[in-house]
Write a protein that holds these residues in place. Structure first.
Motif, PDB file in Angstrom:
ATOM      1  N   LEU A 176       0.842  -1.194   0.000  1.00  0.00           N
ATOM      2  CA  LEU A 176       0.000   0.000   0.000  1.00  0.00           C
ATOM      3  C   LEU A 176       0.881   1.250   0.000  1.00  0.00           C
ATOM      4  N   SER A 205      -8.011  -5.633  -1.912  1.00  0.00           N
ATOM      5  CA  SER A 205      -8.289  -4.514  -2.812  1.00  0.00           C
ATOM      6  C   SER A 205      -8.642  -3.247  -2.049  1.00  0.00           C
ATOM      7  N   THR A 206      -9.206  -3.415  -0.848  1.00  0.00           N
ATOM      8  CA  THR A 206      -9.624  -2.243  -0.075  1.00  0.00           C
ATOM      9  C   THR A 206      -8.983  -2.220   1.307  1.00  0.00           C
ATOM     10  N   LEU A 207      -9.025  -1.048   1.919  1.00  0.00           N
ATOM     11  CA  LEU A 207      -8.471  -0.803   3.249  1.00  0.00           C
ATOM     12  C   LEU A 207      -9.549  -0.133   4.079  1.00  0.00           C
ATOM     13  N   LEU A 213     -14.430   2.205   3.106  1.00  0.00           N
ATOM     14  CA  LEU A 213     -13.308   1.549   2.447  1.00  0.00           C
ATOM     15  C   LEU A 213     -12.534   2.509   1.552  1.00  0.00           C
ATOM     16  N   PHE A 214     -11.230   2.282   1.489  1.00  0.00           N
ATOM     17  CA  PHE A 214     -10.331   3.068   0.649  1.00  0.00           C
ATOM     18  C   PHE A 214      -9.440   2.102  -0.135  1.00  0.00           C
ATOM     19  N   PRO A 215      -8.720   2.621  -1.142  1.00  0.00           N
ATOM     20  CA  PRO A 215      -7.880   1.711  -1.928  1.00  0.00           C
ATOM     21  C   PRO A 215      -6.850   0.965  -1.057  1.00  0.00           C
ATOM     22  N   GLY A 216      -6.780  -0.342  -1.233  1.00  0.00           N
ATOM     23  CA  GLY A 216      -5.852  -1.174  -0.474  1.00  0.00           C
ATOM     24  C   GLY A 216      -4.635  -1.549  -1.299  1.00  0.00           C
ATOM     25  N   GLY A 218      -3.859  -4.182  -2.825  1.00  0.00           N
ATOM     26  CA  GLY A 218      -4.157  -4.856  -4.089  1.00  0.00           C
ATOM     27  C   GLY A 218      -4.442  -3.879  -5.215  1.00  0.00           C
ATOM     28  N   SER A 219      -4.963  -2.707  -4.847  1.00  0.00           N
ATOM     29  CA  SER A 219      -5.248  -1.681  -5.855  1.00  0.00           C
ATOM     30  C   SER A 219      -3.971  -1.077  -6.430  1.00  0.00           C
ATOM     31  N   ALA A 222      -2.975  -3.756  -9.038  1.00  0.00           N
ATOM     32  CA  ALA A 222      -3.944  -3.994 -10.117  1.00  0.00           C
ATOM     33  C   ALA A 222      -3.482  -3.486 -11.490  1.00  0.00           C
TER      34      ALA A 222
ATOM     35  N   TYR B 182      -3.617   8.636  -5.075  1.00  0.00           N
ATOM     36  CA  TYR B 182      -4.473   7.886  -4.149  1.00  0.00           C
ATOM     37  C   TYR B 182      -5.798   8.606  -3.922  1.00  0.00           C
ATOM     38  N   TYR B 189     -13.812   5.863  -6.445  1.00  0.00           N
ATOM     39  CA  TYR B 189     -14.451   4.700  -5.821  1.00  0.00           C
ATOM     40  C   TYR B 189     -15.728   5.110  -5.085  1.00  0.00           C
ATOM     41  N   HIS B 190     -15.629   6.167  -4.288  1.00  0.00           N
ATOM     42  CA  HIS B 190     -16.796   6.567  -3.488  1.00  0.00           C
ATOM     43  C   HIS B 190     -17.925   7.140  -4.350  1.00  0.00           C
ATOM     44  N   ALA B 222      -7.949  -0.030 -13.584  1.00  0.00           N
ATOM     45  CA  ALA B 222      -7.717  -1.350 -12.968  1.00  0.00           C
ATOM     46  C   ALA B 222      -7.945  -1.373 -11.448  1.00  0.00           C
ATOM     47  N   PRO B 223      -7.432  -0.390 -10.685  1.00  0.00           N
ATOM     48  CA  PRO B 223      -7.683  -0.420  -9.231  1.00  0.00           C
ATOM     49  C   PRO B 223      -9.173  -0.330  -8.908  1.00  0.00           C
ATOM     50  N   MET B 226     -10.932  -3.600  -9.586  1.00  0.00           N
ATOM     51  CA  MET B 226     -10.654  -4.555  -8.511  1.00  0.00           C
ATOM     52  C   MET B 226     -11.449  -4.213  -7.249  1.00  0.00           C
ATOM     53  N   MET B 227     -11.495  -2.934  -6.888  1.00  0.00           N
ATOM     54  CA  MET B 227     -12.193  -2.523  -5.664  1.00  0.00           C
ATOM     55  C   MET B 227     -13.702  -2.704  -5.790  1.00  0.00           C
TER      56      MET B 227
END
Lengths: 314, 314
Positions: A176, A205-207, A213-216, A218-219, A222, B182, B189-190, B222-223, B226-227
């Protein structure tokens, strides 16, 4: 995906309030691996009885290990976090995905002499753990990588300019990184295309943060997975590379070890696929009683909450 | 993946040097859609005869359309690029994935009155095309989004703070962004979790530059893919959303249109799945004669090079 472990079709034993069952269960194991959030605490709130339960286990000679996929923190950082929640611990009891990655690189990978450097996408927790294992690295929190890509970067990267692409890099480790950018991704891609091993601290993928949730980590991997058409070796739960790293450090007998967690699909799977002697589910997190009793991945036993273990000695 | 078009199992006709065949082929079509790199030019090098071939088509009353997945450039930027390569063109002949996205949002999506704003991950080409269609947007090249994530951002996003999460955003549009970070990913995402439509200008994972590859627009999505566990609607080739947008603008008869390209798997597929009257492969790019003649996706006809069309009038 791996086949469900045969044991996962058993009916898990419900141990809350069953003093004899609890004693028998505890006697079977020397080592307890703990998932943390949802088991010991939730968010910033330590569950009542967590500290006493850990004391009971230690007093009875059990090895306690805190297993976390959080890659931004070093073990020392994580110990402080536990302390802040009122949970006494030692650095030696903590196993994070950043430490797992460092162990994997230093003790399991056999890198050629001239390919020992790690190119890091990630924060200082990873850097601290790489240093603790004497693994040389570049990238990470170095401000030189926290910049916009420039037109000349494309030509320099295409030409293999060694001031941008260090020829000694043999591993790309992606965790991360709150400072992810285009340049970092471009460099990681080119290192792997030139033969570096592609590792990820973990691929969640998330945190979770602030109740959402926020990008983890895995993101961060990706884009590279999409560009390369290749998955990284992941060093966090439920990857067995993490279990191998834990065993490499603690040298325990897997049949005498138990994984404790709140999520059937990650924690319990991690223990089952690692052929541990036991898995223990708790209902203070993500999975429900139905998940544990009739889901595809079932623990050996389960409790309403971790502190129900205290009844073993009452 | 879509089934191969029935026509794709035909044997393509080889037209180089076949004057009668070339004339017959040209007479079938009123519109020629061109993939650019590998057809008209390669890298910074315009192929000999490209300009003359385009002139021949225009002189014979054919509509010429330059179709590009490049989302960082507006049509005006792209016209300058063509000019720099010595290829005369008008903005009206250019169809880029950023323009395609703008058309799709303004003319095809039926957004509620209070959800008309687009949150952009991308560069100025996208912004220019959104402006040309009078689509309101935020994000993009705004310096306010080019910053590190701060601890308070998590709480503000979790709380739905309208100074960070604009309640009028109904679309997230993701293109190539050399300033990806980030915070931008967290906001995208949100927005989607709150109900915004997830669009991508295109999903090419890589971008050619200086003879090698760099992260493409797909790597920005891609992120989020995945998320979210969700693919975006992609507005570039080979997505038929782009064909619909081209048709929406030029109002042509698909049976009288031909797609010209060097890649069977993207360009030729794009024309076949769009039920165009024809597809024409050229051997100056990625696909080989074998790909065209015996691969799973085959054009109606093929040429050694585009300028072989000039023989129709010699």
């Amino acid at each position: 995906m791996a086949q469900p472990h045969p044991a996962s079709t058993n009916t898990p034993r419900y141990l809350t309030g069953d003093q004899a069952g609890l004693r028998e269960f505890l006697d079977k194991f020397d080592v307890f691996l703990f998932d943390c959030d949802g088991v010991l605490w939730s968010g910033d709130h330590c569950f009542p009885g967590t500290v006493e339960t850990l004391e009971l286990l230690r007093k009875n000679g059990k090895q306690v290990v805190f297993v976390t996929n959080n890659s931004t923190k070093s073990r020392a950082d994580y110990r402080k976090k536990l302390e802040g929640l009122g949970i006494p611990s030692s650095v030696e009891e903590i196993f994070s995905s950043s430490y797992s990655s460092s162990i994997y690189i230093s003790r399991i990978l056999q890198l050629p002499e001239n390919k020992r450097k790690v190119y890091v996408i990630g924060e200082s927790g990873i850097e601290q753990e790489l240093r603790s294992e004497n693994v040389p690295f570049i990238g990470g929190t170095d401000p030189a990588y926290r910049r916009d890509v420039q037109p000349e970067d494309y030509k320099r990267i295409a030409a293999g300019d060694t001031s941008l692409l260090d020829p000694e890099v043999g591993v790309v480790l992606v965790g991360l990184d709150f400072h992810l950018n285009y340049l970092k991704l471009a460099l990681a891609y080119h290192y792997v295309k030139r033969g570096a091993i592609f590792l990820a601290t973990n691929i969640d993928s998330t945190l979770p943060n602030s109740g959402t949730l926020f990008p983890g980590a895995g993101s961060m991997s990706a884009p590279l997975i999409m560009m390369l058409g290749q998955d990284p070796v992941a060093l966090g739960k439920p990857s067995q590379a993490m279990m191998d790293a834990i065993e490499g450090k603690f040298k325990f007998d897997r049949s005498r070890a138990c994984m404790v967690g709140d999520r059937a699909n990650t924690d319990i799977r991690f223990g089952l696929e690692g052929n541990l002697g036991g898995t223990l589910g708790v209902l203070t997190g993500v999975s429900s009683k139905e998940d544990f009793v009739s889901g595809p991945v079932r623990p050996l036993a389960y409790l309403d909450k971790l502190s129900d273990l205290l009844a073993a000695e009452q």
